[in-house]
Write a protein that holds these residues in place. Structure first.
Motif, short mmCIF file in Angstrom:
data_model
loop_
_atom_site.label_atom_id
_atom_site.label_comp_id
_atom_site.label_asym_id
_atom_site.label_seq_id
_atom_site.Cartn_x
_atom_site.Cartn_y
_atom_site.Cartn_z
N ALA A 128 90.75 61.52 6.99
CA ALA A 128 90.59 63.06 7.05
C ALA A 128 89.24 63.36 7.37
O ALA A 128 89.23 64.47 7.94
CB ALA A 128 91.24 63.90 5.47
N GLU A 129 88.36 62.73 6.72
CA GLU A 129 86.75 63.09 6.97
C GLU A 129 86.58 62.92 8.60
O GLU A 129 86.03 63.70 9.05
CB GLU A 129 85.83 62.22 6.01
CG GLU A 129 85.93 62.68 4.60
CD GLU A 129 85.20 61.47 3.81
OE1 GLU A 129 84.12 62.02 3.19
OE2 GLU A 129 85.22 60.41 4.06
N LEU A 130 86.88 61.80 9.04
CA LEU A 130 86.89 61.28 10.51
C LEU A 130 87.46 62.65 11.39
O LEU A 130 86.96 63.18 12.38
CB LEU A 130 87.38 60.10 10.65
CG LEU A 130 86.50 59.06 10.07
CD1 LEU A 130 87.38 57.44 10.18
CD2 LEU A 130 85.26 58.82 10.93
N GLN A 131 88.86 63.04 10.99
CA GLN A 131 89.38 64.00 11.84
C GLN A 131 88.80 65.23 11.42
O GLN A 131 88.67 65.97 12.53
CB GLN A 131 90.87 63.95 11.46
CG GLN A 131 91.72 62.93 11.91
CD GLN A 131 92.96 62.85 11.45
OE1 GLN A 131 93.44 63.28 10.35
NE2 GLN A 131 94.01 62.71 12.36
N ALA A 132 88.26 65.74 10.49
CA ALA A 132 87.39 66.84 10.23
C ALA A 132 86.04 66.72 11.26
O ALA A 132 85.89 67.96 11.75
CB ALA A 132 86.87 67.18 8.80
N GLU A 133 85.23 65.90 11.12
CA GLU A 133 84.04 65.92 12.10
C GLU A 133 84.40 65.65 13.65
O GLU A 133 84.08 66.40 14.41
CB GLU A 133 83.34 64.56 11.76
CG GLU A 133 81.95 64.60 12.45
CD GLU A 133 81.20 63.44 12.14
OE1 GLU A 133 80.26 63.29 12.74
OE2 GLU A 133 81.34 63.00 11.00
N GLY A 135 87.53 65.99 15.10
CA GLY A 135 88.80 66.61 15.57
C GLY A 135 90.28 65.76 15.48
O GLY A 135 90.09 64.53 15.96
N GLU A 136 91.42 66.14 15.39
CA GLU A 136 92.44 65.65 15.32
C GLU A 136 93.01 65.47 16.77
O GLU A 136 93.34 66.83 17.51
CB GLU A 136 93.58 66.44 14.64
CG GLU A 136 93.34 66.52 13.04
CD GLU A 136 94.56 66.85 12.41
OE1 GLU A 136 95.44 66.81 12.55
OE2 GLU A 136 94.23 67.78 11.53
N SER A 137 92.76 64.68 17.35
CA SER A 137 93.42 64.56 18.84
C SER A 137 93.99 62.96 19.27
O SER A 137 93.56 62.26 18.55
CB SER A 137 92.14 65.17 19.85
OG SER A 137 91.47 63.64 20.01
N ARG A 138 94.33 63.02 20.62
CA ARG A 138 94.98 61.77 20.94
C ARG A 138 93.80 60.89 21.27
O ARG A 138 93.87 59.58 21.74
CB ARG A 138 95.67 61.76 22.03
CG ARG A 138 97.11 62.47 21.72
CD ARG A 138 98.09 62.58 22.84
NE ARG A 138 98.30 61.43 23.30
CZ ARG A 138 99.35 60.62 23.34
NH1 ARG A 138 100.44 61.05 22.37
NH2 ARG A 138 99.54 59.31 23.85
N LEU A 139 92.55 61.17 21.21
CA LEU A 139 91.24 60.46 21.73
C LEU A 139 90.57 59.91 20.60
O LEU A 139 89.82 58.92 20.87
CB LEU A 139 90.24 61.42 22.03
CG LEU A 139 90.56 62.19 23.37
CD1 LEU A 139 89.21 63.19 23.54
CD2 LEU A 139 90.69 61.31 24.44
N LEU A 140 91.19 59.93 19.24
CA LEU A 140 90.67 59.10 18.19
C LEU A 140 92.26 58.61 17.31
O LEU A 140 92.86 59.47 17.02
CB LEU A 140 89.95 60.13 17.08
CG LEU A 140 89.44 59.43 16.07
CD1 LEU A 140 88.50 58.10 16.45
CD2 LEU A 140 88.41 60.32 15.24
N ARG A 141 91.98 57.40 17.36
CA ARG A 141 93.21 56.68 16.71
C ARG A 141 92.64 55.77 15.57
O ARG A 141 91.47 55.32 15.75
CB ARG A 141 94.01 55.74 17.74
CG ARG A 141 94.74 56.70 18.70
CD ARG A 141 96.31 56.82 18.35
NE ARG A 141 96.68 57.78 19.20
CZ ARG A 141 97.69 57.44 20.34
NH1 ARG A 141 97.96 56.19 20.46
NH2 ARG A 141 98.03 58.57 21.12
N GLN A 142 93.77 55.19 14.49
CA GLN A 142 93.00 54.23 13.91
C GLN A 142 93.88 53.02 13.81
O GLN A 142 94.98 53.03 13.83
CB GLN A 142 93.38 54.81 12.31
CG GLN A 142 92.56 54.16 11.22
CD GLN A 142 92.50 54.85 9.90
OE1 GLN A 142 93.49 55.50 9.58
NE2 GLN A 142 91.67 54.72 9.21
#
Length: 159
Positions: A128-133, A135-142
């Motif tokens: 949640a912290e990473l997505q907040a900084e 953004g929620e997008s397809r460019l960032l996955r885990q």
């Protein structure tokens, strides 16, 4: 390296050489220097990994960086050479240098649309912290370690 004229270029940024070996083993035809006893047992039980693979490993090229700073430099060089990376697999923790979040901040300045998969068995940051900084997008996955081979292949080959 790849025999395909336009391989999908991937970058692994991780401080562990074993992780780089794992990615190459999963995604390329690059021969391994040594195979462990568990690998040989798995082949005996389930057949050679390549026989069951649905991935054409010749269309993927995997490059390595062992620290965040080195990874950002490789991304810059790839862009300047007109051979950008399609995806980065990035470790959360890489002492003594930048951690995954710091490396990602620098990557976003250099290549804002480069997809990144954050990889680790644990994290200093919540998702949640990473997505907040970032953004929620397809460019960032885990991707959690130890990772699932099929999941790595799906992420590496993209859409």
């Amino acid at each position: 390296m790849s025999t395909h004229p336009n391989p999908r270029r991937l970058l692994v940024i991780d401080d562990s050489e074993a992780i780089h070996t794992d990615f190459r083993r999963i995604l390329t035809d690059e021969p391994l220097k040594s195979r462990g006893e568990l690998d040989l047992m798995a082949d005996a039980l389930f057949g050679p990994e390549a026989a069951g693979s649905s991935v054409d490993k010749t269309v993927v090229e995997v490059d390595s960086a062992y620290q965040g700073e080195e990874g950002v430099a490789r991304v810059r060089e790839a862009l300047a050479a007109g051979r950008p990376y399609a995806l980065v697999f990035l470790d959360y923790r890489m002492p003594p240098g930048w951690n995954g979040a710091e490396t990602l901040r620098h990557l976003r300045r250099v290549a804002p649309t480069l997809p990144v998969v954050l990889c680790s068995a644990y994290s200093d940051y919540s998702w949640a912290e990473l997505q907040a900084e970032f953004g929620e997008s397809r460019l960032l996955r885990q991707l959690r370690k130890p990772f699932n081979r099929q999941q790595v292949r799906e992420l590496a080959l993209g859409d």
